[in-house]
Enzyme design. Sequence first.
Site, PDB file in Angstrom:
ATOM      1  N   ASP A 252      -6.888   4.284  -4.794  1.00 49.99           N
ATOM      2  CA  ASP A 252      -7.578   4.112  -3.512  1.00 49.99           C
ATOM      3  C   ASP A 252      -8.212   5.483  -3.233  1.00 49.99           C
ATOM      4  O   ASP A 252      -8.426   6.263  -4.172  1.00 49.99           O
ATOM      5  CB  ASP A 252      -6.588   3.687  -2.402  1.00 49.99           C
ATOM      6  CG  ASP A 252      -7.284   3.282  -1.109  1.00 49.99           C
ATOM      7  OD1 ASP A 252      -7.973   2.251  -1.100  1.00 49.99           O
ATOM      8  OD2 ASP A 252      -7.171   4.000  -0.101  1.00 49.99           O
TER       9      ASP A 252
ATOM     10  N   LYS B  81       0.878  -1.179   0.000  1.00 46.77           N
ATOM     11  CA  LYS B  81       0.000   0.000   0.000  1.00 46.77           C
ATOM     12  C   LYS B  81       0.910   1.222   0.000  1.00 46.77           C
ATOM     13  O   LYS B  81       2.048   1.153   0.468  1.00 46.77           O
ATOM     14  CB  LYS B  81      -0.885   0.007   1.261  1.00 46.77           C
ATOM     15  CG  LYS B  81      -2.126   0.857   1.127  1.00 46.77           C
ATOM     16  CD  LYS B  81      -3.251   0.111   0.438  1.00 46.77           C
ATOM     17  CE  LYS B  81      -4.411   1.019   0.137  1.00 46.77           C
ATOM     18  NZ  LYS B  81      -5.543   0.297  -0.443  1.00 46.77           N
TER      19      LYS B  81
HETATM   20  P1  NDP Z   1     -12.985   7.605  -2.834  1.00 44.67           P
HETATM   21  O1  NDP Z   1     -11.941   8.601  -2.540  1.00 44.67           O
HETATM   22  O2  NDP Z   1     -13.439   7.438  -4.238  1.00 44.67           O
HETATM   23  O3  NDP Z   1     -14.271   7.875  -1.929  1.00 44.67           O
HETATM   24  C1  NDP Z   1     -14.257   7.923  -0.544  1.00 44.67           C
HETATM   25  C2  NDP Z   1     -15.637   8.400  -0.127  1.00 44.67           C
HETATM   26  O4  NDP Z   1     -15.806   8.275   1.283  1.00 44.67           O
HETATM   27  C3  NDP Z   1     -15.896   9.846  -0.462  1.00 44.67           C
HETATM   28  O5  NDP Z   1     -17.234   9.993  -0.831  1.00 44.67           O
HETATM   29  C4  NDP Z   1     -15.623  10.547   0.889  1.00 44.67           C
HETATM   30  O6  NDP Z   1     -16.279  11.798   1.028  1.00 44.67           O
HETATM   31  C5  NDP Z   1     -16.238   9.535   1.798  1.00 44.67           C
HETATM   32  N1  NDP Z   1     -15.824   9.667   3.186  1.00 44.67           N
HETATM   33  C6  NDP Z   1     -14.579   9.845   3.685  1.00 44.67           C
HETATM   34  N2  NDP Z   1     -14.622   9.856   5.038  1.00 44.67           N
HETATM   35  C7  NDP Z   1     -15.911   9.671   5.374  1.00 44.67           C
HETATM   36  C8  NDP Z   1     -16.617   9.556   6.593  1.00 44.67           C
HETATM   37  N3  NDP Z   1     -15.971   9.646   7.767  1.00 44.67           N
HETATM   38  N4  NDP Z   1     -17.961   9.345   6.564  1.00 44.67           N
HETATM   39  C9  NDP Z   1     -18.617   9.247   5.411  1.00 44.67           C
HETATM   40  N5  NDP Z   1     -18.015   9.357   4.192  1.00 44.67           N
HETATM   41  C10 NDP Z   1     -16.685   9.558   4.191  1.00 44.67           C
HETATM   42  O7  NDP Z   1     -12.454   6.212  -2.247  1.00 44.67           O
HETATM   43  P2  NDP Z   1     -12.865   4.738  -2.671  1.00 44.67           P
HETATM   44  O8  NDP Z   1     -14.317   4.665  -2.899  1.00 44.67           O
HETATM   45  O9  NDP Z   1     -11.919   4.249  -3.685  1.00 44.67           O
HETATM   46  O10 NDP Z   1     -12.486   3.942  -1.308  1.00 44.67           O
HETATM   47  C11 NDP Z   1     -13.398   3.846  -0.221  1.00 44.67           C
HETATM   48  C12 NDP Z   1     -12.919   2.755   0.716  1.00 44.67           C
HETATM   49  O11 NDP Z   1     -12.850   1.511   0.001  1.00 44.67           O
HETATM   50  C13 NDP Z   1     -11.536   2.944   1.327  1.00 44.67           C
HETATM   51  O12 NDP Z   1     -11.511   2.348   2.610  1.00 44.67           O
HETATM   52  C14 NDP Z   1     -10.644   2.152   0.387  1.00 44.67           C
HETATM   53  O13 NDP Z   1      -9.443   1.763   1.011  1.00 44.67           O
HETATM   54  C15 NDP Z   1     -11.553   0.963   0.123  1.00 44.67           C
HETATM   55  N6  NDP Z   1     -11.251   0.208  -1.089  1.00 44.67           N
HETATM   56  C16 NDP Z   1     -11.237   0.803  -2.317  1.00 44.67           C
HETATM   57  C17 NDP Z   1     -11.001   0.055  -3.447  1.00 44.67           C
HETATM   58  C18 NDP Z   1     -11.091   0.629  -4.824  1.00 44.67           C
HETATM   59  O14 NDP Z   1     -11.016  -0.158  -5.790  1.00 44.67           O
HETATM   60  N7  NDP Z   1     -11.273   1.922  -4.987  1.00 44.67           N
HETATM   61  C19 NDP Z   1     -10.662  -1.396  -3.344  1.00 44.67           C
HETATM   62  C20 NDP Z   1     -10.800  -1.940  -2.013  1.00 44.67           C
HETATM   63  C21 NDP Z   1     -11.047  -1.148  -0.942  1.00 44.67           C
HETATM   64  P3  NDP Z   1     -15.529  13.193   0.738  1.00 44.67           P
HETATM   65  O15 NDP Z   1     -15.751  13.428  -0.713  1.00 44.67           O
HETATM   66  O16 NDP Z   1     -16.214  14.132   1.637  1.00 44.67           O
HETATM   67  O17 NDP Z   1     -14.069  12.992   1.093  1.00 44.67           O
END
Ligand code: NDP
Length: 436
Positions: free
Chosen positions: A155, A115
């Site tokens: 990520d 990572k």
């Molecule tokens: P993104 O950056 O695309 O999205 C993250 C989202 O979560 C945004 O909408 C963000 O809002 C929101 N967010 C952050 N903190 C909070 C909170 N405390 N409460 C509610 N919403 C929140 O990330 P991903 O979708 O790629 O990743 C999301 C999760 O999935 C992470 O844990 C990542 O490690 C995991 N993951 C991702 C993968 C992938 O393929 N993308 C694969 C496997 C796991 P804001 O816009 O306000 O920041």
Amino acid sequence: MIDLSKYNNEPEFKTALEEMLSSLDESILSNAKYQQVLERIIEPDRIISFDVKWLDDSGVEHTNKGYRVQFNNSNGVYKGGLRFHPSVNLSILKFLAFEQIFKNYLTTLPMGGAKGGSDFDPKGKSDNEVKNFCYAFMKELYPYIGVDLDVPAGDIGVGAREIRYLYEAYKLYSGKNDCSLTGKPLDLGGSLCRTEATGYGVTYFALEALKQYKATDLKGKKVIVSGSGNVALYCLKKVTELGGTVIAMSDSSNAIYCPDGIDFETIRALKEDRRERIKECAKLAQNVTVLPSSKDIWSIKCDIAFPCATQFELDENDARKLIDNGCIGVFEGANMPCTIEAANLFISNKVIYSPGKASNAGGVAVSGLEIEQNKKNEHWSFEEVDNRLKEIMSTIFKNIYNMANQLGDEYNLVKGANNYAFVGLVDKMIKSGKHL
Ligand code: NDP
């Protein structure tokens, strides 16, 4: 038992270690073969750390920290995403990399765990500033990655735009075009279905589990999906296609409640095209209530919840509310969104609960398929990749469910996943001599 107090200043990493070690079966912990590897498997192979100096649009230079944690490659090349977010530090990256080694093993594809990322915040930056940062980041990282060594992906904060800049920079500085990043845009050799893979994958996993435990599916279910980024968006899309109604989503500022169901295209355009806040949804759709905090999402009555935002977003109090409201399944799309206490409460109340390392493995699985396509110089159809993804998610569920049953704890998919992956990985480490 290993003394974890030396990790007290790395709370996220320590929590991940505690979760793993406390779930290993006594028959494993007391077996000399596994004991000898325990201390080795919890330490990363190496950590690369560097300064990233980049220029803003006024010509002012800024410096951020950059990292890559190459945790373990006994199951294949180092593989895991890059995260750009102000909260990024070594404890978080070590926790994510440690989780990744087990997740990648569960996919059945040959990938080790890693990572990386930076405390740089792409939010509020111009495209040009993001590009400057990505180029500066890759200038430091490129000597340490490559298709046969370490293949990063996206990520949090690293989506299609950032991967494009990072891959262009990789080609420029290394002089190579060797698939050393996945999640690439299609014109740079990306795979169809990679964008959708994590959100679709967690939904496919939920379907398998709902069928096995409750003889049901997603049709007619009221569903909550936290977050509104890549994982949350494509979970929303697939749940809706499969007959569920997503009634609430969130971002780091607010949650929204929409009893009639949230429309995928409205949220996609809002978050992906315009990069706006989720509360703006109230201006674009009927019957939307904006809740003051992201946390309020867990108070909404639902049948199924998909925490898809970030680590530790759902604690014991939130779990209690979901259980009292009749929720039957919690499927992690994010990495460790539920605290250990919340997870234990779900398990003891026989709510189906899947740890992210199993249910969000679809993203890295399709990254593995992207590497395979690039190596063979092939481009598979969306349907072909999607079918492979379904098969992989189904296999992950069956393997960890069978292990949970074998250990006499049918509802404990944490035990199922951790014991299954730990035994498999340790055997690989011993075979490759990496335990020494
Ligand atoms: P993104 O950056 O695309 O999205 C993250 C989202 O979560 C945004 O909408 C963000 O809002 C929101 N967010 C952050 N903190 C909070 C909170 N405390 N409460 C509610 N919403 C929140 O990330 P991903 O979708 O790629 O990743 C999301 C999760 O999935 C992470 O844990 C990542 O490690 C995991 N993951 C991702 C993968 C992938 O393929 N993308 C694969 C496997 C796991 P804001 O816009 O306000 O920041």
